[in-house]
Motif scaffolding. Structure first.
Motif, PDB file in Angstrom:
ATOM      1  N   TYR A  60       0.859  -1.189   0.000  1.00 43.74           N
ATOM      2  CA  TYR A  60       0.000   0.000   0.000  1.00 43.74           C
ATOM      3  C   TYR A  60       0.894   1.239   0.000  1.00 43.74           C
ATOM      4  CZ  TYR A  60      -4.030  -2.974   0.494  1.00 43.74           C
ATOM      5  OH  TYR A  60      -5.007  -3.923   0.257  1.00 43.74           O
ATOM      6  N   ASP A  61       1.305   1.624  -1.202  1.00 46.18           N
ATOM      7  CA  ASP A  61       2.277   2.702  -1.394  1.00 46.18           C
ATOM      8  C   ASP A  61       1.865   3.631  -2.532  1.00 46.18           C
ATOM      9  OD1 ASP A  61       2.602   1.033  -3.560  1.00 46.18           O
ATOM     10  OD2 ASP A  61       4.735   0.639  -3.262  1.00 46.18           O
ATOM     11  N   GLY A  62       0.597   3.592  -2.928  1.00 39.19           N
ATOM     12  CA  GLY A  62       0.153   4.377  -4.076  1.00 39.19           C
ATOM     13  C   GLY A  62       0.155   5.873  -3.834  1.00 39.19           C
ATOM     14  N   PRO A  63       0.364   6.649  -4.875  1.00 38.72           N
ATOM     15  CA  PRO A  63       0.428   8.110  -4.728  1.00 38.72           C
ATOM     16  C   PRO A  63      -0.894   8.761  -4.345  1.00 38.72           C
ATOM     17  CG  PRO A  63       0.479   7.484  -7.046  1.00 38.72           C
ATOM     18  CD  PRO A  63       0.639   6.221  -6.256  1.00 38.72           C
ATOM     19  N   ASP A  64      -2.020   8.043  -4.493  1.00 36.88           N
ATOM     20  CA  ASP A  64      -3.325   8.610  -4.127  1.00 36.88           C
ATOM     21  C   ASP A  64      -3.836   8.065  -2.793  1.00 36.88           C
ATOM     22  OD1 ASP A  64      -3.446  10.030  -6.585  1.00 36.88           O
ATOM     23  OD2 ASP A  64      -4.163   8.216  -7.585  1.00 36.88           O
ATOM     24  N   LEU A  65      -3.000   7.335  -2.068  1.00 34.38           N
ATOM     25  CA  LEU A  65      -3.450   6.709  -0.828  1.00 34.38           C
ATOM     26  C   LEU A  65      -3.926   7.753   0.185  1.00 34.38           C
ATOM     27  CD1 LEU A  65      -3.734   4.008   0.708  1.00 34.38           C
ATOM     28  CD2 LEU A  65      -1.395   4.351   1.551  1.00 34.38           C
ATOM     29  N   ALA A  66      -3.181   8.850   0.316  1.00 34.52           N
ATOM     30  CA  ALA A  66      -3.568   9.882   1.274  1.00 34.52           C
ATOM     31  C   ALA A  66      -4.890  10.537   0.891  1.00 34.52           C
ATOM     32  CB  ALA A  66      -2.466  10.936   1.382  1.00 34.52           C
ATOM     33  N   ASP A  67      -5.102  10.733  -0.401  1.00 34.89           N
ATOM     34  CA  ASP A  67      -6.350  11.344  -0.856  1.00 34.89           C
ATOM     35  C   ASP A  67      -7.535  10.421  -0.591  1.00 34.89           C
ATOM     36  OD1 ASP A  67      -5.141  13.691  -1.854  1.00 34.89           O
ATOM     37  OD2 ASP A  67      -4.554  12.625  -3.663  1.00 34.89           O
ATOM     38  N   VAL A  68      -7.349   9.125  -0.832  1.00 33.50           N
ATOM     39  CA  VAL A  68      -8.422   8.171  -0.563  1.00 33.50           C
ATOM     40  C   VAL A  68      -8.711   8.132   0.935  1.00 33.50           C
ATOM     41  CG1 VAL A  68      -9.059   5.729  -0.630  1.00 33.50           C
ATOM     42  CG2 VAL A  68      -7.996   6.791  -2.622  1.00 33.50           C
ATOM     43  N   ARG A 102      -3.836  10.269 -15.402  1.00 30.30           N
ATOM     44  CA  ARG A 102      -2.403  10.186 -15.655  1.00 30.30           C
ATOM     45  C   ARG A 102      -2.171   9.685 -17.078  1.00 30.30           C
ATOM     46  NH1 ARG A 102      -2.935   8.611 -10.159  1.00 30.30           N
ATOM     47  NH2 ARG A 102      -1.499   9.768  -8.789  1.00 30.30           N
ATOM     48  N   THR A 103      -1.101  10.149 -17.693  1.00 28.72           N
ATOM     49  CA  THR A 103      -0.775   9.675 -19.038  1.00 28.72           C
ATOM     50  C   THR A 103      -0.209   8.263 -19.006  1.00 28.72           C
ATOM     51  OG1 THR A 103       1.408  10.719 -18.902  1.00 28.72           O
ATOM     52  CG2 THR A 103      -0.375  12.000 -19.906  1.00 28.72           C
ATOM     53  N   ALA A 104       0.352   7.843 -17.865  1.00 25.85           N
ATOM     54  CA  ALA A 104       0.902   6.491 -17.762  1.00 25.85           C
ATOM     55  C   ALA A 104       0.764   6.006 -16.329  1.00 25.85           C
ATOM     56  CB  ALA A 104       2.362   6.464 -18.197  1.00 25.85           C
ATOM     57  N   VAL A 105       0.067   4.890 -16.162  1.00 28.40           N
ATOM     58  CA  VAL A 105      -0.039   4.201 -14.877  1.00 28.40           C
ATOM     59  C   VAL A 105       0.770   2.916 -14.998  1.00 28.40           C
ATOM     60  CG1 VAL A 105      -1.598   3.012 -13.295  1.00 28.40           C
ATOM     61  CG2 VAL A 105      -2.314   5.146 -14.381  1.00 28.40           C
ATOM     62  N   PRO A 106       1.648   2.613 -14.049  1.00 30.51           N
ATOM     63  CA  PRO A 106       2.506   1.433 -14.204  1.00 30.51           C
ATOM     64  C   PRO A 106       1.740   0.125 -14.061  1.00 30.51           C
ATOM     65  CG  PRO A 106       2.837   2.434 -12.050  1.00 30.51           C
ATOM     66  CD  PRO A 106       1.963   3.377 -12.828  1.00 30.51           C
ATOM     67  N   ALA A 107       2.234  -0.913 -14.694  1.00 35.91           N
ATOM     68  CA  ALA A 107       1.669  -2.244 -14.533  1.00 35.91           C
ATOM     69  C   ALA A 107       1.738  -2.644 -13.065  1.00 35.91           C
ATOM     70  CB  ALA A 107       2.435  -3.250 -15.385  1.00 35.91           C
ATOM     71  N   GLY A 108       0.688  -3.291 -12.574  1.00 31.97           N
ATOM     72  CA  GLY A 108       0.655  -3.731 -11.181  1.00 31.97           C
ATOM     73  C   GLY A 108       0.058  -2.723 -10.226  1.00 31.97           C
ATOM     74  N   ALA A 109      -0.335  -1.533 -10.723  1.00 28.48           N
ATOM     75  CA  ALA A 109      -0.941  -0.531  -9.845  1.00 28.48           C
ATOM     76  C   ALA A 109      -2.319  -1.001  -9.399  1.00 28.48           C
ATOM     77  CB  ALA A 109      -1.045   0.810 -10.561  1.00 28.48           C
ATOM     78  N   VAL A 110      -2.556  -0.957  -8.090  1.00 27.82           N
ATOM     79  CA  VAL A 110      -3.850  -1.314  -7.507  1.00 27.82           C
ATOM     80  C   VAL A 110      -4.631  -0.020  -7.328  1.00 27.82           C
ATOM     81  CG1 VAL A 110      -5.030  -2.367  -5.541  1.00 27.82           C
ATOM     82  CG2 VAL A 110      -2.846  -3.309  -6.346  1.00 27.82           C
ATOM     83  N   ALA A 111      -5.855   0.028  -7.855  1.00 30.62           N
ATOM     84  CA  ALA A 111      -6.538   1.304  -7.968  1.00 30.62           C
ATOM     85  C   ALA A 111      -8.017   1.180  -7.643  1.00 30.62           C
ATOM     86  CB  ALA A 111      -6.356   1.848  -9.387  1.00 30.62           C
ATOM     87  N   LEU A 112      -8.629   2.324  -7.298  1.00 31.48           N
ATOM     88  CA  LEU A 112     -10.050   2.416  -6.973  1.00 31.48           C
ATOM     89  C   LEU A 112     -10.714   3.443  -7.880  1.00 31.48           C
ATOM     90  CD1 LEU A 112      -9.871   2.711  -3.061  1.00 31.48           C
ATOM     91  CD2 LEU A 112      -9.971   0.615  -4.427  1.00 31.48           C
ATOM     92  N   ALA A 113     -11.970   3.167  -8.254  1.00 33.72           N
ATOM     93  CA  ALA A 113     -12.798   4.146  -8.964  1.00 33.72           C
ATOM     94  C   ALA A 113     -14.246   3.729  -8.809  1.00 33.72           C
ATOM     95  CB  ALA A 113     -12.425   4.231 -10.437  1.00 33.72           C
ATOM     96  N   GLY A 114     -15.089   4.655  -8.344  1.00 31.13           N
ATOM     97  CA  GLY A 114     -16.488   4.303  -8.099  1.00 31.13           C
ATOM     98  C   GLY A 114     -16.561   3.147  -7.124  1.00 31.13           C
ATOM     99  N   PRO A 115     -17.348   2.103  -7.437  1.00 34.78           N
ATOM    100  CA  PRO A 115     -17.448   0.960  -6.532  1.00 34.78           C
ATOM    101  C   PRO A 115     -16.396  -0.111  -6.790  1.00 34.78           C
ATOM    102  CG  PRO A 115     -19.010   0.699  -8.319  1.00 34.78           C
ATOM    103  CD  PRO A 115     -18.308   2.017  -8.555  1.00 34.78           C
ATOM    104  N   TYR A 116     -15.480   0.128  -7.742  1.00 33.09           N
ATOM    105  CA  TYR A 116     -14.594  -0.929  -8.212  1.00 33.09           C
ATOM    106  C   TYR A 116     -13.157  -0.793  -7.706  1.00 33.09           C
ATOM    107  CZ  TYR A 116     -18.392  -1.532 -11.578  1.00 33.09           C
ATOM    108  OH  TYR A 116     -19.615  -1.703 -12.146  1.00 33.09           O
ATOM    109  N   THR A 117     -12.508  -1.949  -7.555  1.00 33.31           N
ATOM    110  CA  THR A 117     -11.059  -2.049  -7.427  1.00 33.31           C
ATOM    111  C   THR A 117     -10.546  -2.698  -8.697  1.00 33.31           C
ATOM    112  OG1 THR A 117     -10.939  -2.192  -5.011  1.00 33.31           O
ATOM    113  CG2 THR A 117      -9.168  -3.229  -6.237  1.00 33.31           C
ATOM    114  N   GLY A 118      -9.400  -2.260  -9.171  1.00 30.75           N
ATOM    115  CA  GLY A 118      -8.792  -2.862 -10.355  1.00 30.75           C
ATOM    116  C   GLY A 118      -7.279  -2.895 -10.210  1.00 30.75           C
TER     117      GLY A 118
END
Length: 223
Positions: A86-94, A144-160
């Motif tokens: 859990y080291d994503g750049p948006d972790l604090a915002d979430v 973002r113009t480029a998200v790295p492979a393996g990035a764990v992400a949230l949007a709406g009700p989904y995780t991807g």
């Protein structure tokens, strides 16, 4: 439920929610396995299911309109575990959006059992459901113009999990080294509709600081 013809031998069935789409997908798979439905492909999406390769789409459309589809049954298949930092750049915002600290985001996320509702956007990308509605987050205001492979992400009700580097507007909360899509593997996709998924926290949360506002969706060219 509404069934729309697609070409000569396909139907697109629209329902009102993701849960109904998952239930319909499960029911159609059951019918095909029992020999009661002859169809080449059954493809779920957020609120639709596409059936391709039907001998009589009109007859099936009438049957589905009168059908009482039961809830999707629990899946007995093995859980896929994805180690995540859990080291994503948006972790604090979430964390701020949820009203908790960053460690609590990791605890909540890793403590949830997810299910792949459907796949799309890129080969190997699964839309995972499981978090309660109160944890929905909007996409980034600017993708973002480029998200790295393996990035764990949230949007709406989904995780991807991004299977490869690509543009993306989801909120990035972590990283996994697991390969989601490998053409040399059978099957190539690690995740498929109905797969149960559990994220396993690896190491302490790395505090990154805020990366920008949690805002409305950006252009539709990115996920």
């Amino acid at each position: 439920m509404r069934a729309l013809p697609v070409g000569d031998d396909a139907l697109l069935v629209e329902v009102s929610s993701g849960e109904e789409a998952q239930a319909l997908h499960a029911e159609l798979l059951r019918r095909r396995a029992e020999g009661a439905l002859s169809v080449r492909e059954i493809v779920p999406a957020a609120r639709t299911v596409l059936l391709d390769g039907l001998a009589d789409p009109v007859r099936l459309a009438a049957e589905l309109a009168a059908a009482d589809v039961p809830p999707a049954p629990p899946r007995a298949r093995e859980v896929v575990e994805l180690p995540v930092r859990y080291d994503g750049p948006d972790l604090a915002d979430v964390a701020a959006h949820w009203g908790v600290d960053e460690q609590e985001v990791a605890r909540i996320h890793a403590g949830t059992e997810f299910r792949v509702a459907f796949c799309g956007f890129a080969p190997g990308f699964g839309y995972l459901t499981g978090l309660p509605q109160r944890y929905d987050v909007p996409r980034r205001a600017t993708p973002r113009t480029a998200v790295p492979a393996g990035a764990v992400a949230l949007a709406g009700p989904y995780t991807g999990v991004y299977p490869r580097s690509s543009p993306g507007g989801w909120q990035l909360i972590g990283t996994t080294d697991t390969v989601l899509w490998d053409p040399a593997r059978v099957p190539a996709a690690l995740l498929s509709p109905g797969t149960r998924v559990h994220f396993v926290q690896m190491g302490p949360v790395r505090r990154t600081g805020a990366a920008g506002p949690v805002g409305a969706a950006g252009p539709a060219v990115a996920e």
